[in-house]
Design a protein around this motif. Structure first.
Motif, PDB file in Angstrom:
ATOM      1  N   GLU A 113      13.416   1.979   1.359  1.00 11.31           N
ATOM      2  CA  GLU A 113      14.084   1.752   0.070  1.00 11.31           C
ATOM      3  C   GLU A 113      14.043   2.987  -0.824  1.00 11.31           C
ATOM      4  O   GLU A 113      14.774   3.082  -1.809  1.00 11.31           O
ATOM      5  N   THR A 114      13.191   3.961  -0.473  1.00  9.51           N
ATOM      6  CA  THR A 114      13.096   5.208  -1.247  1.00  9.51           C
ATOM      7  C   THR A 114      14.068   6.279  -0.734  1.00  9.51           C
ATOM      8  O   THR A 114      14.204   7.331  -1.353  1.00  9.51           O
ATOM      9  N   ASN A 115      14.709   6.029   0.403  1.00  8.76           N
ATOM     10  CA  ASN A 115      15.576   7.048   1.011  1.00  8.76           C
ATOM     11  C   ASN A 115      16.997   6.924   0.450  1.00  8.76           C
ATOM     12  O   ASN A 115      17.928   6.468   1.116  1.00  8.76           O
ATOM     13  N   MET A 116      17.140   7.358  -0.809  1.00 10.07           N
ATOM     14  CA  MET A 116      18.434   7.192  -1.490  1.00 10.07           C
ATOM     15  C   MET A 116      19.590   7.935  -0.803  1.00 10.07           C
ATOM     16  O   MET A 116      20.704   7.400  -0.734  1.00 10.07           O
ATOM     17  N   PRO A 117      19.377   9.158  -0.288  1.00  5.84           N
ATOM     18  CA  PRO A 117      20.495   9.808   0.409  1.00  5.84           C
ATOM     19  C   PRO A 117      21.016   8.965   1.567  1.00  5.84           C
ATOM     20  O   PRO A 117      22.236   8.789   1.728  1.00  5.84           O
ATOM     21  N   ALA A 118      20.089   8.417   2.369  1.00  5.04           N
ATOM     22  CA  ALA A 118      20.516   7.611   3.519  1.00  5.04           C
ATOM     23  C   ALA A 118      21.177   6.315   3.058  1.00  5.04           C
ATOM     24  O   ALA A 118      22.195   5.890   3.615  1.00  5.04           O
ATOM     25  N   ILE A 119      20.630   5.683   2.023  1.00  4.35           N
ATOM     26  CA  ILE A 119      21.224   4.428   1.534  1.00  4.35           C
ATOM     27  C   ILE A 119      22.645   4.691   1.034  1.00  4.35           C
ATOM     28  O   ILE A 119      23.585   3.952   1.352  1.00  4.35           O
ATOM     29  N   THR A 120      22.817   5.776   0.289  1.00  2.00           N
ATOM     30  CA  THR A 120      24.163   6.127  -0.207  1.00  2.00           C
ATOM     31  C   THR A 120      25.115   6.368   0.962  1.00  2.00           C
ATOM     32  O   THR A 120      26.278   5.930   0.951  1.00  2.00           O
ATOM     33  N   PHE A 121      24.605   7.070   1.971  1.00  2.00           N
ATOM     34  CA  PHE A 121      25.396   7.345   3.181  1.00  2.00           C
ATOM     35  C   PHE A 121      25.819   6.032   3.849  1.00  2.00           C
ATOM     36  O   PHE A 121      27.005   5.826   4.165  1.00  2.00           O
ATOM     37  N   TYR A 122      24.889   5.116   4.036  1.00  2.00           N
ATOM     38  CA  TYR A 122      25.200   3.849   4.722  1.00  2.00           C
ATOM     39  C   TYR A 122      26.182   2.999   3.901  1.00  2.00           C
ATOM     40  O   TYR A 122      27.082   2.370   4.465  1.00  2.00           O
ATOM     41  N   LEU A 123      25.992   2.983   2.579  1.00  2.00           N
ATOM     42  CA  LEU A 123      26.920   2.200   1.746  1.00  2.00           C
ATOM     43  C   LEU A 123      28.331   2.777   1.863  1.00  2.00           C
ATOM     44  O   LEU A 123      29.312   2.030   1.941  1.00  2.00           O
ATOM     45  N   LYS A 124      28.425   4.107   1.930  1.00  2.98           N
ATOM     46  CA  LYS A 124      29.761   4.717   2.062  1.00  2.98           C
ATOM     47  C   LYS A 124      30.389   4.349   3.415  1.00  2.98           C
ATOM     48  O   LYS A 124      31.611   4.229   3.527  1.00  2.98           O
ATOM     49  N   LEU A 125      29.547   4.166   4.433  1.00  3.79           N
ATOM     50  CA  LEU A 125      30.074   3.764   5.745  1.00  3.79           C
ATOM     51  C   LEU A 125      30.498   2.296   5.776  1.00  3.79           C
ATOM     52  O   LEU A 125      31.059   1.838   6.770  1.00  3.79           O
ATOM     53  N   GLY A 126      30.154   1.549   4.723  1.00  5.29           N
ATOM     54  CA  GLY A 126      30.569   0.149   4.666  1.00  5.29           C
ATOM     55  C   GLY A 126      29.453  -0.853   4.898  1.00  5.29           C
ATOM     56  O   GLY A 126      29.708  -2.058   5.015  1.00  5.29           O
ATOM     57  N   PHE A 127      28.209  -0.378   4.985  1.00  5.39           N
ATOM     58  CA  PHE A 127      27.083  -1.314   5.134  1.00  5.39           C
ATOM     59  C   PHE A 127      26.826  -2.028   3.804  1.00  5.39           C
ATOM     60  O   PHE A 127      27.094  -1.465   2.729  1.00  5.39           O
ATOM     61  N   VAL A 128      26.310  -3.244   3.896  1.00  6.59           N
ATOM     62  CA  VAL A 128      25.886  -3.978   2.696  1.00  6.59           C
ATOM     63  C   VAL A 128      24.435  -4.406   2.894  1.00  6.59           C
ATOM     64  O   VAL A 128      24.000  -4.661   4.025  1.00  6.59           O
ATOM     65  N   GLN A 129      23.697  -4.474   1.782  1.00 11.61           N
ATOM     66  CA  GLN A 129      22.294  -4.863   1.886  1.00 11.61           C
ATOM     67  C   GLN A 129      22.171  -6.368   2.085  1.00 11.61           C
ATOM     68  O   GLN A 129      22.748  -7.144   1.319  1.00 11.61           O
ATOM     69  N   LYS A 130      21.431  -6.789   3.107  1.00  8.70           N
ATOM     70  CA  LYS A 130      21.248  -8.221   3.366  1.00  8.70           C
ATOM     71  C   LYS A 130      19.919  -8.717   2.827  1.00  8.70           C
ATOM     72  O   LYS A 130      19.824  -9.826   2.317  1.00  8.70           O
ATOM     73  N   GLU A 131      18.855  -7.916   2.993  1.00 10.45           N
ATOM     74  CA  GLU A 131      17.545  -8.354   2.493  1.00 10.45           C
ATOM     75  C   GLU A 131      16.583  -7.187   2.397  1.00 10.45           C
ATOM     76  O   GLU A 131      16.831  -6.113   2.949  1.00 10.45           O
ATOM     77  N   ARG A 132      15.466  -7.446   1.695  1.00 13.68           N
ATOM     78  CA  ARG A 132      14.332  -6.514   1.655  1.00 13.68           C
ATOM     79  C   ARG A 132      13.199  -7.178   2.416  1.00 13.68           C
ATOM     80  O   ARG A 132      12.812  -8.312   2.091  1.00 13.68           O
ATOM     81  N   ILE A 133      12.693  -6.484   3.445  1.00  9.87           N
ATOM     82  CA  ILE A 133      11.631  -7.054   4.272  1.00  9.87           C
ATOM     83  C   ILE A 133      10.324  -6.370   3.866  1.00  9.87           C
ATOM     84  O   ILE A 133      10.154  -5.157   4.057  1.00  9.87           O
ATOM     85  N   ALA A 134       9.395  -7.139   3.299  1.00  7.33           N
ATOM     86  CA  ALA A 134       8.229  -6.564   2.618  1.00  7.33           C
ATOM     87  C   ALA A 134       7.318  -5.779   3.566  1.00  7.33           C
ATOM     88  O   ALA A 134       6.855  -4.696   3.232  1.00  7.33           O
ATOM     89  N   SER A 135       7.028  -6.294   4.753  1.00  9.52           N
ATOM     90  CA  SER A 135       6.085  -5.631   5.661  1.00  9.52           C
ATOM     91  C   SER A 135       6.759  -5.351   6.996  1.00  9.52           C
ATOM     92  O   SER A 135       6.265  -5.752   8.042  1.00  9.52           O
ATOM     93  N   TYR A 136       7.844  -4.650   6.956  1.00  5.81           N
ATOM     94  CA  TYR A 136       8.610  -4.402   8.196  1.00  5.81           C
ATOM     95  C   TYR A 136       7.811  -3.531   9.154  1.00  5.81           C
ATOM     96  O   TYR A 136       7.689  -3.827  10.328  1.00  5.81           O
ATOM     97  N   PHE A 137       7.241  -2.420   8.644  1.00  3.99           N
ATOM     98  CA  PHE A 137       6.379  -1.561   9.459  1.00  3.99           C
ATOM     99  C   PHE A 137       4.933  -1.793   9.067  1.00  3.99           C
ATOM    100  O   PHE A 137       4.627  -2.031   7.890  1.00  3.99           O
ATOM    101  N   TYR A 138       4.068  -1.688  10.044  1.00  2.98           N
ATOM    102  CA  TYR A 138       2.624  -1.856   9.818  1.00  2.98           C
ATOM    103  C   TYR A 138       2.090  -0.740   8.936  1.00  2.98           C
ATOM    104  O   TYR A 138       2.486   0.415   9.132  1.00  2.98           O
ATOM    105  N   PRO A 139       1.156  -1.013   7.985  1.00  2.00           N
ATOM    106  CA  PRO A 139       0.665  -2.337   7.636  1.00  2.00           C
ATOM    107  C   PRO A 139       1.533  -3.037   6.572  1.00  2.00           C
ATOM    108  O   PRO A 139       1.761  -4.216   6.661  1.00  2.00           O
ATOM    109  N   ASP A 140       1.998  -2.333   5.577  1.00  2.00           N
ATOM    110  CA  ASP A 140       2.765  -2.994   4.507  1.00  2.00           C
ATOM    111  C   ASP A 140       3.908  -2.106   4.056  1.00  2.00           C
ATOM    112  O   ASP A 140       4.068  -1.826   2.875  1.00  2.00           O
ATOM    113  N   VAL A 141       4.709  -1.640   5.000  1.00  2.00           N
ATOM    114  CA  VAL A 141       5.795  -0.711   4.679  1.00  2.00           C
ATOM    115  C   VAL A 141       7.106  -1.487   4.600  1.00  2.00           C
ATOM    116  O   VAL A 141       7.574  -2.037   5.605  1.00  2.00           O
ATOM    117  N   PRO A 142       7.694  -1.565   3.391  1.00  2.00           N
ATOM    118  CA  PRO A 142       8.937  -2.335   3.248  1.00  2.00           C
ATOM    119  C   PRO A 142      10.149  -1.569   3.760  1.00  2.00           C
ATOM    120  O   PRO A 142      10.155  -0.332   3.784  1.00  2.00           O
TER     121      PRO A 142
END
Ligand SMILES: CC(C)(COP(=O)(O)OP(=O)(O)OC[C@H]1O[C@@H](n2cnc3c(N)ncnc32)[C@H](O)[C@@H]1OP(=O)(O)O)[C@@H](O)C(=O)NCCC(=O)NCCS
Length: 150
Positions: A113-142
């Motif tokens: 969620e901190t990678n704003m360049p990549a998020i901007t890039f993906y939104l421009k490609l047409g991606f939409v945000q579906k959810e925020r997953i709190a502990s996607y990577f071990y131990p608590d990386v959202p």
């Protein structure tokens, strides 16, 4: 961009892709990931080359075995001095075309969620945000989960 071309990855590209990946995805297991993807999804692994035939970017994807209509953008990287020159867009277009050929209808990915360049890039490609997953990577990386219809 005119002088950049995208082609399928081959095993000979492995060292160079690992080298490019190390500073972009520090500590995120590139050398292991690339060997697995080259074996499991060779047709979904692409590199971008400059006019001197040097690899300057890469993208890898996959398809869900239990739902072949769902694909994944697993990782994309472009070397800093070639960023913002449409290289990432060209790599993504190649992956999406190949996923469509495999019958995939929707692409999923996750991003920090901190990678704003990549998020901007993906939104421009047409991606939409579906959810925020709190502990996607071990131990608590959202991570943010983004989807795009093909
Ligand atoms: C994300 C990444 C792959 C984008 O590749 P790229 O070749 O620079 O992307 P493009 O030139 O095709 O950019 C297309 C659009 O995305 C957006 N974008 C790309 N990089 C951006 C940045 N740093 N800041 C803001 N917007 C950006 C812009 O809208 C851009 O269009 P524009 O240049 O006309 O404004 C690249 O920045 C990268 O390798 N980052 C490091 C690795 C990484 O974070 N990968 C994703 C992890 S989930």
């Amino acid at each position: 961009m005119q002088s950049v071309r995208v082609r399928h990855y081959t095993s000979a590209d492995y060292p160079r892709v690992c080298e490019l990946d190390a500073p972009l995805f520090a500590g995120m297991g590139g050398p292991i990931l690339f060997r697995h993807i080259e074996e499991l999804f060779p047709s979904l692994f692409f590199v971008a080359e400059n006019e001197s035939d040097e690899i300057i970017g890469y993208i890898l994807g996959g398809v869900h075995l239990d739902n072949e209509r769902i694909g994944k953008l697993i990782r994309i990287g472009v070397v800093p001095n070639y960023q913002r020159k449409e290289c990432g867009t060209m790599l993504s277009d190649a992956l999406f075309r190949e996923l469509r050929n495999h019958g995939v209808k929707q692409v999923h990915l996750t991003v920090a969620e901190t990678n704003m360049p990549a998020i901007t890039f993906y939104l421009k490609l047409g991606f939409v945000q579906k959810e925020r997953i709190a502990s996607y990577f071990y131990p608590d990386v959202p991570r943010l989960a983004l989807w795009k219809d093909l």
